[in-house]
Scaffold this motif. Structure first.
Motif, PDB file in Angstrom:
ATOM      1  N   MET A   1    -151.817 169.837-105.318  1.00 10.77           N
ATOM      2  CA  MET A   1    -152.079 168.803-104.341  1.00 10.77           C
ATOM      3  C   MET A   1    -153.559 168.780-103.993  1.00 10.77           C
ATOM      4  SD  MET A   1    -149.392 167.256-102.842  1.00 10.77           S
ATOM      5  CE  MET A   1    -147.918 167.132-103.785  1.00 10.77           C
ATOM      6  N   SER A   2    -154.045 167.622-103.724  1.00 13.07           N
ATOM      7  CA  SER A   2    -155.453 167.514-103.353  1.00 13.07           C
ATOM      8  C   SER A   2    -155.642 167.843-101.877  1.00 13.07           C
ATOM      9  CB  SER A   2    -155.960 166.099-103.645  1.00 13.07           C
ATOM     10  OG  SER A   2    -155.409 165.186-102.730  1.00 13.07           O
ATOM     11  N   ASP A   3    -156.855 168.164-101.534  1.00 11.18           N
ATOM     12  CA  ASP A   3    -157.171 168.496-100.143  1.00 11.18           C
ATOM     13  C   ASP A   3    -156.918 167.314 -99.215  1.00 11.18           C
ATOM     14  OD1 ASP A   3    -157.896 171.040-100.901  1.00 11.18           O
ATOM     15  OD2 ASP A   3    -160.029 170.553-101.061  1.00 11.18           O
ATOM     16  N   LYS A   4    -157.150 166.111 -99.718  1.00  6.68           N
ATOM     17  CA  LYS A   4    -156.959 164.909 -98.923  1.00  6.68           C
ATOM     18  C   LYS A   4    -155.478 164.709 -98.572  1.00  6.68           C
ATOM     19  CE  LYS A   4    -159.086 160.433 -98.930  1.00  6.68           C
ATOM     20  NZ  LYS A   4    -159.728 159.404 -99.716  1.00  6.68           N
ATOM     21  N   THR A   5    -154.603 164.941 -99.536  1.00  9.93           N
ATOM     22  CA  THR A   5    -153.167 164.808 -99.305  1.00  9.93           C
ATOM     23  C   THR A   5    -152.681 165.837 -98.301  1.00  9.93           C
ATOM     24  OG1 THR A   5    -152.874 163.988-101.560  1.00  9.93           O
ATOM     25  CG2 THR A   5    -150.911 164.781-100.425  1.00  9.93           C
ATOM     26  N   ILE A   6    -153.140 167.067 -98.453  1.00 10.76           N
ATOM     27  CA  ILE A   6    -152.736 168.130 -97.537  1.00 10.76           C
ATOM     28  C   ILE A   6    -153.230 167.837 -96.126  1.00 10.76           C
ATOM     29  CG2 ILE A   6    -153.091 170.569 -96.999  1.00 10.76           C
ATOM     30  CD1 ILE A   6    -152.964 171.081-100.031  1.00 10.76           C
ATOM     31  N   ALA A   7    -154.445 167.351 -95.998  1.00  8.12           N
ATOM     32  CA  ALA A   7    -154.978 167.010 -94.678  1.00  8.12           C
ATOM     33  C   ALA A   7    -154.172 165.884 -94.037  1.00  8.12           C
ATOM     34  CB  ALA A   7    -156.442 166.608 -94.789  1.00  8.12           C
ATOM     35  N   ARG A   8    -153.755 164.914 -94.833  1.00  7.87           N
ATOM     36  CA  ARG A   8    -152.961 163.803 -94.314  1.00  7.87           C
ATOM     37  C   ARG A   8    -151.595 164.291 -93.831  1.00  7.87           C
ATOM     38  NH1 ARG A   8    -152.988 160.054 -98.562  1.00  7.87           N
ATOM     39  NH2 ARG A   8    -155.090 159.559 -97.903  1.00  7.87           N
ATOM     40  N   VAL A   9    -150.968 165.188 -94.589  1.00  9.77           N
ATOM     41  CA  VAL A   9    -149.676 165.744 -94.183  1.00  9.77           C
ATOM     42  C   VAL A   9    -149.829 166.540 -92.892  1.00  9.77           C
ATOM     43  CG1 VAL A   9    -147.891 167.422 -94.827  1.00  9.77           C
ATOM     44  CG2 VAL A   9    -148.674 165.754 -96.494  1.00  9.77           C
ATOM     45  N   GLU A  10    -150.880 167.338 -92.789  1.00 10.68           N
ATOM     46  CA  GLU A  10    -151.106 168.124 -91.579  1.00 10.68           C
ATOM     47  C   GLU A  10    -151.347 167.226 -90.365  1.00 10.68           C
ATOM     48  OE1 GLU A  10    -154.203 170.844 -92.617  1.00 10.68           O
ATOM     49  OE2 GLU A  10    -152.831 172.148 -93.719  1.00 10.68           O
ATOM     50  N   LEU A  11    -152.027 166.119 -90.542  1.00  9.10           N
ATOM     51  CA  LEU A  11    -152.243 165.175 -89.460  1.00  9.10           C
ATOM     52  C   LEU A  11    -150.911 164.603 -88.981  1.00  9.10           C
ATOM     53  CD1 LEU A  11    -154.202 163.437 -87.730  1.00  9.10           C
ATOM     54  CD2 LEU A  11    -154.077 161.760 -89.570  1.00  9.10           C
ATOM     55  N   TRP A  12    -150.053 164.199 -89.919  1.00  8.02           N
ATOM     56  CA  TRP A  12    -148.755 163.637 -89.551  1.00  8.02           C
ATOM     57  C   TRP A  12    -147.852 164.672 -88.901  1.00  8.02           C
ATOM     58  CZ3 TRP A  12    -147.491 158.997 -88.481  1.00  8.02           C
ATOM     59  CH2 TRP A  12    -148.198 157.938 -89.047  1.00  8.02           C
ATOM     60  N   ILE A  13    -148.001 165.936 -89.282  1.00 11.54           N
ATOM     61  CA  ILE A  13    -147.217 166.993 -88.632  1.00 11.54           C
ATOM     62  C   ILE A  13    -147.533 167.018 -87.141  1.00 11.54           C
ATOM     63  CG2 ILE A  13    -146.999 169.493 -88.381  1.00 11.54           C
ATOM     64  CD1 ILE A  13    -147.276 169.668 -91.456  1.00 11.54           C
ATOM     65  N   TRP A  14    -148.815 167.053 -86.790  1.00 12.21           N
ATOM     66  CA  TRP A  14    -149.208 167.111 -85.384  1.00 12.21           C
ATOM     67  C   TRP A  14    -148.768 165.864 -84.632  1.00 12.21           C
ATOM     68  CZ3 TRP A  14    -150.361 171.463 -83.234  1.00 12.21           C
ATOM     69  CH2 TRP A  14    -150.942 172.477 -83.987  1.00 12.21           C
ATOM     70  N   ILE A  15    -148.984 164.708 -85.230  1.00  8.48           N
ATOM     71  CA  ILE A  15    -148.625 163.453 -84.558  1.00  8.48           C
ATOM     72  C   ILE A  15    -147.128 163.384 -84.290  1.00  8.48           C
ATOM     73  CG2 ILE A  15    -148.457 160.946 -84.872  1.00  8.48           C
ATOM     74  CD1 ILE A  15    -151.144 161.112 -86.370  1.00  8.48           C
ATOM     75  N   LEU A  16    -146.317 163.660 -85.296  1.00  8.45           N
ATOM     76  CA  LEU A  16    -144.875 163.550 -85.141  1.00  8.45           C
ATOM     77  C   LEU A  16    -144.304 164.623 -84.227  1.00  8.45           C
ATOM     78  CD1 LEU A  16    -143.858 162.650 -88.783  1.00  8.45           C
ATOM     79  CD2 LEU A  16    -143.664 161.186 -86.780  1.00  8.45           C
ATOM     80  N   LEU A  17    -144.798 165.836 -84.353  1.00  2.31           N
ATOM     81  CA  LEU A  17    -144.254 166.922 -83.549  1.00  2.31           C
ATOM     82  C   LEU A  17    -144.571 166.724 -82.064  1.00  2.31           C
ATOM     83  CD1 LEU A  17    -142.646 169.499 -83.904  1.00  2.31           C
ATOM     84  CD2 LEU A  17    -144.784 170.728 -84.094  1.00  2.31           C
ATOM     85  N   TYR A  18    -145.832 166.554 -81.734  1.00  2.00           N
ATOM     86  CA  TYR A  18    -146.194 166.417 -80.325  1.00  2.00           C
ATOM     87  C   TYR A  18    -145.806 165.054 -79.758  1.00  2.00           C
ATOM     88  CZ  TYR A  18    -148.458 170.889 -80.282  1.00  2.00           C
ATOM     89  OH  TYR A  18    -148.692 172.225 -80.328  1.00  2.00           O
ATOM     90  N   GLY A  19    -145.938 164.012 -80.538  1.00  6.27           N
ATOM     91  CA  GLY A  19    -145.494 162.695 -80.066  1.00  6.27           C
ATOM     92  C   GLY A  19    -143.995 162.650 -79.837  1.00  6.27           C
ATOM     93  N   GLY A  20    -143.240 163.272 -80.732  1.00  8.95           N
ATOM     94  CA  GLY A  20    -141.791 163.315 -80.570  1.00  8.95           C
ATOM     95  C   GLY A  20    -141.366 164.109 -79.358  1.00  8.95           C
TER      96      GLY A  20
END
Length: 70
Positions: A1-20
């Motif tokens: 996986m590229s660094d960009k993909t991993i960074a995008r997944v990590e961003l969505w983790i924070w958004i979904l977890l804390y937003g949820g």
């Protein structure tokens, strides 16, 4: 996986977890006044938080690209 993909997944983790979790707590507060609306917010927040937890699992399975770049 590229660094960009991993960074995008990590961003969505924070958004979904804390937003949820925030939506879940907000839904519990609204539930006292309007039960159906509050319950739907709680369910939506729970689904978002569960998706964030699932993305944490997926991120732990991703392999990083350790090749040397020239």
């Amino acid at each position: 996986m590229s660094d960009k993909t991993i960074a995008r997944v990590e961003l969505w983790i924070w958004i979904l977890l804390y937003g949820g979790l925030l939506a879940l707590v907000f839904g519990l507060a609204v539930e006292r006044r309007d039960f159906p609306l509050g319950w739907s917010i709680v369910v939506g927040g729970g689904i978002a938080a569960a998706t964030g937890i699932f993305l944490i699992f997926l991120r732990s399975r991703m392999k990083t690209d350790n090749r040397q770049r020239t």
